[in-house]
Design a protein around this motif. Structure first.
Motif, PDB file in Angstrom:
ATOM      1  N   GLN A  58      38.351  53.496  36.741  1.00 10.56           N
ATOM      2  CA  GLN A  58      38.226  52.544  35.649  1.00 10.56           C
ATOM      3  C   GLN A  58      38.177  53.147  34.215  1.00 10.56           C
ATOM      4  O   GLN A  58      38.979  52.678  33.221  1.00 10.56           O
ATOM      5  CB  GLN A  58      37.009  51.505  35.921  1.00 10.56           C
ATOM      6  CG  GLN A  58      36.924  50.604  34.796  1.00 10.56           C
ATOM      7  CD  GLN A  58      37.742  49.467  35.126  1.00 10.56           C
ATOM      8  OE1 GLN A  58      37.725  48.661  36.100  1.00 10.56           O
ATOM      9  NE2 GLN A  58      38.762  49.200  34.418  1.00 10.56           N
ATOM     10  N   ILE A  61      41.540  54.233  33.050  1.00 14.40           N
ATOM     11  CA  ILE A  61      42.495  53.083  32.590  1.00 14.40           C
ATOM     12  C   ILE A  61      42.383  53.053  31.049  1.00 14.40           C
ATOM     13  O   ILE A  61      43.211  52.743  30.331  1.00 14.40           O
ATOM     14  CB  ILE A  61      42.147  52.042  33.642  1.00 14.40           C
ATOM     15  CG1 ILE A  61      42.849  52.217  34.714  1.00 14.40           C
ATOM     16  CG2 ILE A  61      42.962  50.891  32.786  1.00 14.40           C
ATOM     17  CD1 ILE A  61      42.224  50.899  35.677  1.00 14.40           C
ATOM     18  N   GLN A 108      39.241  46.863  37.412  1.00 11.46           N
ATOM     19  CA  GLN A 108      39.922  45.540  36.704  1.00 11.46           C
ATOM     20  C   GLN A 108      40.723  46.346  35.662  1.00 11.46           C
ATOM     21  O   GLN A 108      40.741  47.160  34.990  1.00 11.46           O
ATOM     22  CB  GLN A 108      38.726  44.784  35.913  1.00 11.46           C
ATOM     23  CG  GLN A 108      37.741  44.263  36.792  1.00 11.46           C
ATOM     24  CD  GLN A 108      38.142  43.289  37.648  1.00 11.46           C
ATOM     25  OE1 GLN A 108      39.243  42.517  37.579  1.00 11.46           O
ATOM     26  NE2 GLN A 108      37.505  43.507  39.076  1.00 11.46           N
ATOM     27  N   GLN A 109      42.090  45.511  35.761  1.00 12.61           N
ATOM     28  CA  GLN A 109      43.192  46.082  34.893  1.00 12.61           C
ATOM     29  C   GLN A 109      42.776  45.511  33.492  1.00 12.61           C
ATOM     30  O   GLN A 109      41.978  44.543  33.270  1.00 12.61           O
ATOM     31  CB  GLN A 109      44.461  45.443  35.315  1.00 12.61           C
ATOM     32  CG  GLN A 109      44.946  45.878  36.756  1.00 12.61           C
ATOM     33  CD  GLN A 109      44.995  47.274  36.745  1.00 12.61           C
ATOM     34  OE1 GLN A 109      45.606  48.018  35.712  1.00 12.61           O
ATOM     35  NE2 GLN A 109      44.313  48.136  37.528  1.00 12.61           N
ATOM     36  N   LEU A 110      43.193  46.099  32.491  1.00 16.12           N
ATOM     37  CA  LEU A 110      42.948  45.922  31.080  1.00 16.12           C
ATOM     38  C   LEU A 110      43.483  44.598  30.638  1.00 16.12           C
ATOM     39  O   LEU A 110      42.631  43.584  29.968  1.00 16.12           O
ATOM     40  CB  LEU A 110      43.823  46.948  30.079  1.00 16.12           C
ATOM     41  CG  LEU A 110      43.039  48.435  30.292  1.00 16.12           C
ATOM     42  CD1 LEU A 110      43.687  49.183  29.515  1.00 16.12           C
ATOM     43  CD2 LEU A 110      41.658  48.425  30.290  1.00 16.12           C
ATOM     44  N   GLU A 111      44.656  43.923  31.271  1.00 13.35           N
ATOM     45  CA  GLU A 111      45.177  42.736  30.876  1.00 13.35           C
ATOM     46  C   GLU A 111      44.275  41.791  31.363  1.00 13.35           C
ATOM     47  O   GLU A 111      44.035  40.487  30.648  1.00 13.35           O
ATOM     48  CB  GLU A 111      46.489  42.657  31.580  1.00 13.35           C
ATOM     49  CG  GLU A 111      47.775  43.419  30.878  1.00 13.35           C
ATOM     50  CD  GLU A 111      47.543  44.944  31.204  1.00 13.35           C
ATOM     51  OE1 GLU A 111      46.818  45.241  32.374  1.00 13.35           O
ATOM     52  OE2 GLU A 111      48.188  45.665  30.744  1.00 13.35           O
ATOM     53  N   ARG A 112      43.561  41.705  32.447  1.00 12.00           N
ATOM     54  CA  ARG A 112      42.577  40.996  32.993  1.00 12.00           C
ATOM     55  C   ARG A 112      41.394  40.785  32.355  1.00 12.00           C
ATOM     56  O   ARG A 112      40.790  39.822  32.073  1.00 12.00           O
ATOM     57  CB  ARG A 112      42.207  41.230  34.395  1.00 12.00           C
ATOM     58  CG  ARG A 112      41.489  40.017  35.180  1.00 12.00           C
ATOM     59  CD  ARG A 112      41.609  40.103  36.850  1.00 12.00           C
ATOM     60  NE  ARG A 112      40.877  38.927  37.209  1.00 12.00           N
ATOM     61  CZ  ARG A 112      39.979  38.818  38.189  1.00 12.00           C
ATOM     62  NH1 ARG A 112      39.474  39.907  38.753  1.00 12.00           N
ATOM     63  NH2 ARG A 112      39.238  37.725  38.364  1.00 12.00           N
TER      64      ARG A 112
END
Length: 125
Positions: A58, A61, A108-112
């Motif tokens: 995480q 990212i 969690q993806q940054l966009e989310r």
């Protein structure tokens, strides 16, 4: 040397240096610390542990500068050192994101994160 040998050598050099250049670019890109500041303003918590490989994923990212900001803005909480806080937030695994009182376990993806928080996602080099 024969022309075909030179072409092979030049092609190989271009491939090697091209891959090196792309790798260097990708590792320099990260999230702007202002994104992390916004997460902090919204009371977001990233609960984790230093020994947790998924927590390390995480952080990767986010990139180096933003990871430093995660600590500086107190978004990241080291659960083994803050057991009461993590327990009170219902953290049962790492990483867990707490956003608006809701738990989001896992990387969690940054966009989310941007979508869940309304924080503008900007990248830096």
């Amino acid at each position: 040397m024969k022309k075909s040998v030179w072409i092979t050598v030049i092609t190989l050099a271009l491939v090697v240096f091209g891959a090196w250049g792309i790798t260097g670019y990708v590792t320099k890109v990260g999230v702007s610390p202002s994104f992390v500041e916004c997460l902090a303003e919204k009371g977001v918590i990233f609960a984790g542990a230093e020994w947790c490989p998924h927590c390390q994923d995480q952080k990767t990212i986010f990139g180096r500068k933003a990871t430093k900001a995660l600590y500086g803005e107190s978004v990241y909480v080291e659960c083994p050192e803050n057991q009461e806080l993590c327990k009170s937030k219902g953290v049962t695994g790492y990483p867990t994101w707490i956003i608006n009182g809701e738990s989001y376990p896992g990387v969690q993806q940054l966009e989310r994160l941007s979508s869940l928080t309304g924080c503008e996602l900007t990248y830096i080099q």
